[in-house]
Design an enzyme around this catalytic site. Structure first.
Site, PDB file in Angstrom:
ATOM      1  N   ARG A 129     -40.593   4.365  28.684  1.00  0.00           N
ATOM      2  CA  ARG A 129     -41.972   4.575  29.139  1.00  0.00           C
ATOM      3  C   ARG A 129     -42.722   3.246  29.210  1.00  0.00           C
ATOM      4  O   ARG A 129     -43.519   3.024  30.123  1.00  0.00           O
ATOM      5  CB  ARG A 129     -42.701   5.543  28.207  1.00  0.00           C
ATOM      6  CG  ARG A 129     -42.236   6.990  28.341  1.00  0.00           C
ATOM      7  CD  ARG A 129     -43.109   7.910  27.504  1.00  0.00           C
ATOM      8  NE  ARG A 129     -42.672   9.288  27.575  1.00  0.00           N
ATOM      9  CZ  ARG A 129     -43.006  10.149  28.539  1.00  0.00           C
ATOM     10  NH1 ARG A 129     -43.786   9.735  29.522  1.00  0.00           N
ATOM     11  NH2 ARG A 129     -42.575  11.384  28.518  1.00  0.00           N
TER      12      ARG A 129
ATOM     13  N   ASP B 223     -60.947   2.734  27.461  1.00  0.00           N
ATOM     14  CA  ASP B 223     -61.062   2.225  26.091  1.00  0.00           C
ATOM     15  C   ASP B 223     -61.700   3.280  25.202  1.00  0.00           C
ATOM     16  O   ASP B 223     -61.265   3.537  24.090  1.00  0.00           O
ATOM     17  CB  ASP B 223     -61.889   0.940  26.101  1.00  0.00           C
ATOM     18  CG  ASP B 223     -61.827   0.216  24.761  1.00  0.00           C
ATOM     19  OD1 ASP B 223     -61.103   0.678  23.872  1.00  0.00           O
ATOM     20  OD2 ASP B 223     -62.509  -0.809  24.614  1.00  0.00           O
TER      21      ASP B 223
ATOM     22  N   LYS C 133     -54.967   9.787  31.457  1.00  0.00           N
ATOM     23  CA  LYS C 133     -55.445  10.348  32.729  1.00  0.00           C
ATOM     24  C   LYS C 133     -55.355  11.866  32.731  1.00  0.00           C
ATOM     25  O   LYS C 133     -56.205  12.545  33.316  1.00  0.00           O
ATOM     26  CB  LYS C 133     -54.680   9.749  33.907  1.00  0.00           C
ATOM     27  CG  LYS C 133     -53.215  10.128  34.022  1.00  0.00           C
ATOM     28  CD  LYS C 133     -52.593   9.477  35.239  1.00  0.00           C
ATOM     29  CE  LYS C 133     -51.154   9.938  35.451  1.00  0.00           C
ATOM     30  NZ  LYS C 133     -50.269   9.534  34.327  1.00  0.00           N
ATOM     31  N   GLY C 134     -54.343  12.419  32.047  1.00  0.00           N
ATOM     32  CA  GLY C 134     -54.238  13.873  31.958  1.00  0.00           C
ATOM     33  C   GLY C 134     -55.421  14.485  31.232  1.00  0.00           C
ATOM     34  O   GLY C 134     -55.919  15.545  31.618  1.00  0.00           O
TER      35      GLY C 134
ATOM     36  N   ARG D 107     -47.949   9.267  19.073  1.00  0.00           N
ATOM     37  CA  ARG D 107     -47.614  10.662  19.354  1.00  0.00           C
ATOM     38  C   ARG D 107     -46.558  11.176  18.371  1.00  0.00           C
ATOM     39  O   ARG D 107     -46.581  12.341  17.970  1.00  0.00           O
ATOM     40  CB  ARG D 107     -47.078  10.801  20.783  1.00  0.00           C
ATOM     41  CG  ARG D 107     -48.112  10.525  21.874  1.00  0.00           C
ATOM     42  CD  ARG D 107     -47.447  10.616  23.239  1.00  0.00           C
ATOM     43  NE  ARG D 107     -48.401  10.483  24.336  1.00  0.00           N
ATOM     44  CZ  ARG D 107     -48.055  10.502  25.619  1.00  0.00           C
ATOM     45  NH1 ARG D 107     -46.765  10.653  25.954  1.00  0.00           N
ATOM     46  NH2 ARG D 107     -48.976  10.379  26.554  1.00  0.00           N
TER      47      ARG D 107
ATOM     48  N   ARG E 294     -36.802  27.482  36.806  1.00  0.00           N
ATOM     49  CA  ARG E 294     -36.390  27.748  35.435  1.00  0.00           C
ATOM     50  C   ARG E 294     -36.963  29.085  34.988  1.00  0.00           C
ATOM     51  O   ARG E 294     -37.783  29.693  35.689  1.00  0.00           O
ATOM     52  CB  ARG E 294     -36.869  26.621  34.525  1.00  0.00           C
ATOM     53  CG  ARG E 294     -36.228  25.280  34.844  1.00  0.00           C
ATOM     54  CD  ARG E 294     -36.919  24.138  34.148  1.00  0.00           C
ATOM     55  NE  ARG E 294     -36.328  22.850  34.519  1.00  0.00           N
ATOM     56  CZ  ARG E 294     -36.972  21.688  34.486  1.00  0.00           C
ATOM     57  NH1 ARG E 294     -38.240  21.664  34.083  1.00  0.00           N
ATOM     58  NH2 ARG E 294     -36.363  20.579  34.843  1.00  0.00           N
TER      59      ARG E 294
END
Length: 379
Positions: free
Chosen positions: A271, A295, A140-141, A260, A167
């Site tokens: 996850r 897909d 989705k990103g 990954r 930060r």
């Protein structure tokens, strides 16, 4: 049997530093200290349902308009008041005080006290925000990045709030809105957040104002949030499009996560557990408007653009309001239309300006904007 409201106040148009009119069986009085530049319009009312009316100072939600030298108050329907501020900027002229809208009724039940809510009025419309959810690793990103790259002037992200300290290199208002916990908790209680969650002792959330600011810039807001957040937004007053992105199979998702090569087995298993829960929740009836199976990335992106009516669209930036709004010397209400007549300037040498404002097609409302004000000059 309660008193009837004074006839002089019924369906009237009022002008002054303090105005009074009746909406939803309440005599509402709006005013403020014009000598205090930091003060906002105050609200009090009397109800005519009781035999002995008394003044009530309700809980006031939403962003409050600042006091001006004088304002106009106009009843809109049976549940809200349009306040037109004189002598101010274009984006600070029109405000709505909601007295008996669904949002106010909901908050009154939740808080257990009398409630009213402010909403800024905005001319024109904004495209519906887009809520995109899906498990980690589903892509989705990447889909969102393609939208942002292809249509940079049409879409924008809301900036989330958090109570954790910034930060190194993080900029307030860019990476997050950094805020105090007490402030964020109060705003959550006041209905100013669409969704929020506690993570490692800190609060994170999406405020209504952050989403509205994207729309004010002429862009459609994209919210990349988990299913729990999507459920909270669905239950809120935000009118959005809800899209869930899922993999062709759970095995395919696991393969993507492992490919990954950047996480430990412990993190991968965590996850996967979260993904399994999100995939189950994503099928909840009435939560998502569309479910996309990623897909093939390009095919999925084409379907996403189709859903958003973008395949034949070129990037553009919607115009933003500029300048001020002329001071008014009269306001007349006829049905859903208001006739606004501006005072002459330059000692009377400049012509008067007149406008007609149609409030018959309003959308949105507190705790966000009220959009759809149609304003046209009268020649």
């Amino acid at each position: 049997m309660g008193e009837a409201p004074p006839a002089a106040f019924v369906d009237s148009v009022c002008r002054g530093r303090q105005t009074s009119l009746v909406v939803a069986d309440k005599l509402c009085v709006l005013g403020g200290d014009v000598h205090d530049p930091d003060s906002s319009l105050s609200v009090r009312f009397q109800t005519f349902r009781n035999s002995t009316p008394h003044w009530v100072y309700p809980t006031v939600l939403g962003t409050k308009p600042a006091v001006t030298s004088h304002h106009w108050s106009v009843p809109i329907g049976n549940d809200r008041i349009l306040v037109i501020k004189n002598g101010t900027t274009a984006d600070d002229t029109f405000w709505f005080l909601e007295v008996d809208t669904p949002f106010v009724k909901q908050q009154k039940q939740f808080l257990g006290s009398d409630v009213v809510a402010w909403s800024k009025g905005v001319k024109g419309y904004a495209g519906k925000p887009i809520v995109i959810s899906g498990p980690s690793g589903v892509g989705k990103g990447t889909l969102i990045s393609k939208l942002m790259n292809d249509f940079p002037s049409m879409f924008g992200f809301s900036v989330s709030h958090t109570t954790r300290p910034p930060r190194e290199m993080e900029v307030n208002g860019t990476h997050y809105h950094f805020t105090e916990r007490s402030v964020m908790e109060r705003d959550i209680k006041d209905g100013k957040f669409l969704e929020f969650a506690s993570v490692h002792g800190n609060l994170y959330g999406t405020s209504v104002e952050a989403v509205e600011m994207v729309a004010d810039a002429g862009k459609r807001c994209i919210l990349d949030i988990d299913v729990q957040g999507a459920r909270a937004v669905r239950a809120s007053s935000l009118d959005a499009i809800f899209i869930f992105v899922c993999p062709p199979s759970f095995e395919d998702l696991e393969k993507r996560l492992r490919s990954r090569g950047t996480e430990t087995e412990e993190h991968i298993q965590k996850r996967l557990r979260n993904a399994k829960g999100e995939l189950e929740q994503g099928k909840s009836p009435g939560l998502f408007d569309h479910i996309l199976v990623n897909d093939d990335l390009e095919a999925c992106y084409k379907i996403l653009k189709n859903l958003l009516c973008l395949n034949e669209v070129t990037d553009h930036l919607a115009p933003r309001p500029k300048g001020g709004f002329p001071a008014l010397h009269s306001v007349t209400k006829v049905g859903s239309k208001l006739y606004l007549h501006a005072a002459a300037v330059d000692g009377g040498n400049a012509p008067h300006h007149s406008f007609v404002l149609d409030v018959g097609s309003l959308i949105g409302g507190a705790p966000g904007r009220t959009r759809g004000l149609e304003l046209h000059p009268i020649h």
